[in-house]
Design an enzyme around this catalytic site. Structure first.
Site, PDB file in Angstrom:
ATOM      1  N   HIS A  30       7.091 -11.832  16.037  1.00 26.97           N
ATOM      2  CA  HIS A  30       7.331 -12.575  17.184  1.00 26.97           C
ATOM      3  C   HIS A  30       6.454 -13.915  17.424  1.00 26.97           C
ATOM      4  O   HIS A  30       6.717 -14.541  18.251  1.00 26.97           O
ATOM      5  CB  HIS A  30       7.314 -11.596  18.624  1.00 26.97           C
ATOM      6  CG  HIS A  30       6.100 -10.930  18.770  1.00 26.97           C
ATOM      7  ND1 HIS A  30       5.428 -10.090  18.704  1.00 26.97           N
ATOM      8  CD2 HIS A  30       4.942 -12.105  19.854  1.00 26.97           C
ATOM      9  CE1 HIS A  30       4.197  -9.883  19.137  1.00 26.97           C
ATOM     10  NE2 HIS A  30       3.869 -11.035  19.770  1.00 26.97           N
TER      11      HIS A  30
ATOM     12  N   ASP B 248       7.957  -6.152  13.362  1.00 26.70           N
ATOM     13  CA  ASP B 248       7.149  -7.070  14.105  1.00 26.70           C
ATOM     14  C   ASP B 248       6.092  -7.735  13.240  1.00 26.70           C
ATOM     15  O   ASP B 248       4.996  -7.901  13.651  1.00 26.70           O
ATOM     16  CB  ASP B 248       6.769  -6.544  15.031  1.00 26.70           C
ATOM     17  CG  ASP B 248       6.339  -7.850  16.202  1.00 26.70           C
ATOM     18  OD1 ASP B 248       6.782  -8.951  15.726  1.00 26.70           O
ATOM     19  OD2 ASP B 248       5.414  -7.729  17.391  1.00 26.70           O
TER      20      ASP B 248
ATOM     21  N   SER C 116      -1.845 -11.390  19.727  1.00 26.52           N
ATOM     22  CA  SER C 116      -0.828 -10.973  18.736  1.00 26.52           C
ATOM     23  C   SER C 116      -1.036 -11.358  17.524  1.00 26.52           C
ATOM     24  O   SER C 116      -1.293 -12.647  17.191  1.00 26.52           O
ATOM     25  CB  SER C 116       0.490 -11.434  19.308  1.00 26.52           C
ATOM     26  OG  SER C 116       0.923 -10.898  20.535  1.00 26.52           O
TER      27      SER C 116
END
Length: 361
Positions: free
Chosen positions: A98, A128, A206
């Site tokens: 993402h 992911d 992230s």
């Protein structure tokens, strides 16, 4: 003069002399005690892990290419940023899917602040995860040692390094809060056995590494659970044991590969319409494992209506209540494995065996 008077005079002269000396010399300053070292063993460990691992953590920059209205030149506009880490000295960088999703251009900023163009080497939206490639010199790339997420237990110390809110090389610490969690990937697939931690994972973290107290990679920070969007003490990381399975596939094939079963899924409502919890088969490709085992897909009836095909309800006695559970079971096997398949056809429970084939690459 009496002896007493002489004695008193001598005492007075001694006091006057002492006062005179003290007036000429400054009073002695007491030596302060040396400053004590308050660092605990845990603090020293935290410092050592950060100093060891931070050179491996990078800044992932994402850009959108737009055309200037006046000059018609193409411009790269910053679109967002995240964190990544060096996987190998060959220039591979791991981050979240993402973080790079939809990016038209990417670059990597290394800890020495040098910036390098990056290309996508592989994508695994189901997990992911994304793998990037940079052509930076090997001496600038320090890979992290791999840990074993199977050895984790609740309460173990963990450390997260990332770039939250654009602030590079930020360290947060915490513990493993829970194991075996499930989160949703960007493509709505479930990621299983996820690590939950209370180490602060804010926007921008992230794709960064989650480390144990030995400085080993045990997970990839991927998301937080927070109504406000900021860290609320509930963060999630993809276990390194999953990452170790996926990255070699991304290097070799550029995508996640799984053994071939040979079916296309029907909409989930089809199985519910039949009152069955399972995976409805839309099409069983001829010559593929499922068709060879006798499984059938949907077909048109005499009046143009759709007649349901087989509905797979279990593989090796493990329920497949939805597509995600079905795919997770397939991914846990390798080509050549034979699965016991339980399915429903026309309201009757049946059973067959399917031998998985190598994926088509």
């Amino acid at each position: 003069m009496s002896k007493t008077l002489v004695h008193i005079t001598a005492l007075l002269m001694g006091l006057i002399g002492a006062a005179s000396c003290s007036a000429d010399e400054p009073p002695a300053t007491p030596t302060p005690p040396s400053a004590p070292t308050f660092a605990t063993d845990d603090e020293r460990n935290t410092i050592e892990v950060f100093e060891f691992a931070s050179p491996s953590v990078v800044y992932v920059n994402r850009y959108q290419v737009v055309r200037d209205r006046r000059s018609l030149d193409l411009l790269s506009i910053p679109q967002g940023a995240g964190t990544g880490f060096v996987w190998s000295e060959a220039g591979y960088i791991v981050t979240n899917y993402h973080v790079v999703e939809g990016a038209q251009q990417l670059s990597i900023t290394l800890p020495d602040q040098s910036r390098w163009p990056a290309s996508v080497a592989g994508l695994a939206p189901d997990k992911d995860l994304a793998l990037l490639k940079v052509e930076a010199p090997k001496e600038k790339l320090q890979a992290l040692p791999m840990g074993d997420s199977g050895d984790l237990s609740v309460g173990r110390k963990v450390l997260a390094i990332g770039n939250p809110f654009g602030l590079d090389a930020t360290l947060t610490t915490g513990v493993v809060s829970a194991l075996g969690r499930e989160i949703e990937a960007p493509n709505q697939r479930k990621i299983h056995n996820v690590i939950q931690t209370d180490a602060a994972i804010n926007p921008g973290n992230s794709g960064g590494p989650l480390l144990n107290s030995a400085g080993e990679l045990i997970g990839v920070n991927t998301m937080i659970y927070s109504p406000s969007g900021a860290s609320a003490g509930i963060g999630f990381a993809i276990p390194v044991n999953i990452v170790k399975q996926i990255v070699p596939q991304l290097i070799e094939y550029g995508r996640l590969v799984r053994p071939e079963f040979g079916i296309e899924f029907a909409p989930s409502r089809w199985a519910r319409r039949a009152g069955v919890e399972g995976v409805a088969i839309l099409h069983a490709a001829p010559g593929k494992p499922a068709a060879k085992a006798g499984l059938r897909g949907a077909k048109r009836g005499a009046w143009g209506t759709v007649e349901l095909g087989d509905i797979v309800i279990a593989l090796n006695d493990t329920p497949t209540r939805n597509q995600d559970e079905f795919l997770a079971l397939i991914e846990s096997h390798k080509p050549g494995d034979t699965l016991e398949v339980h399915y429903v056809r026309d309201g009757t429970l049946r059973q067959t065996q399917v031998t998985l084939a190598p994926p088509e690459l």
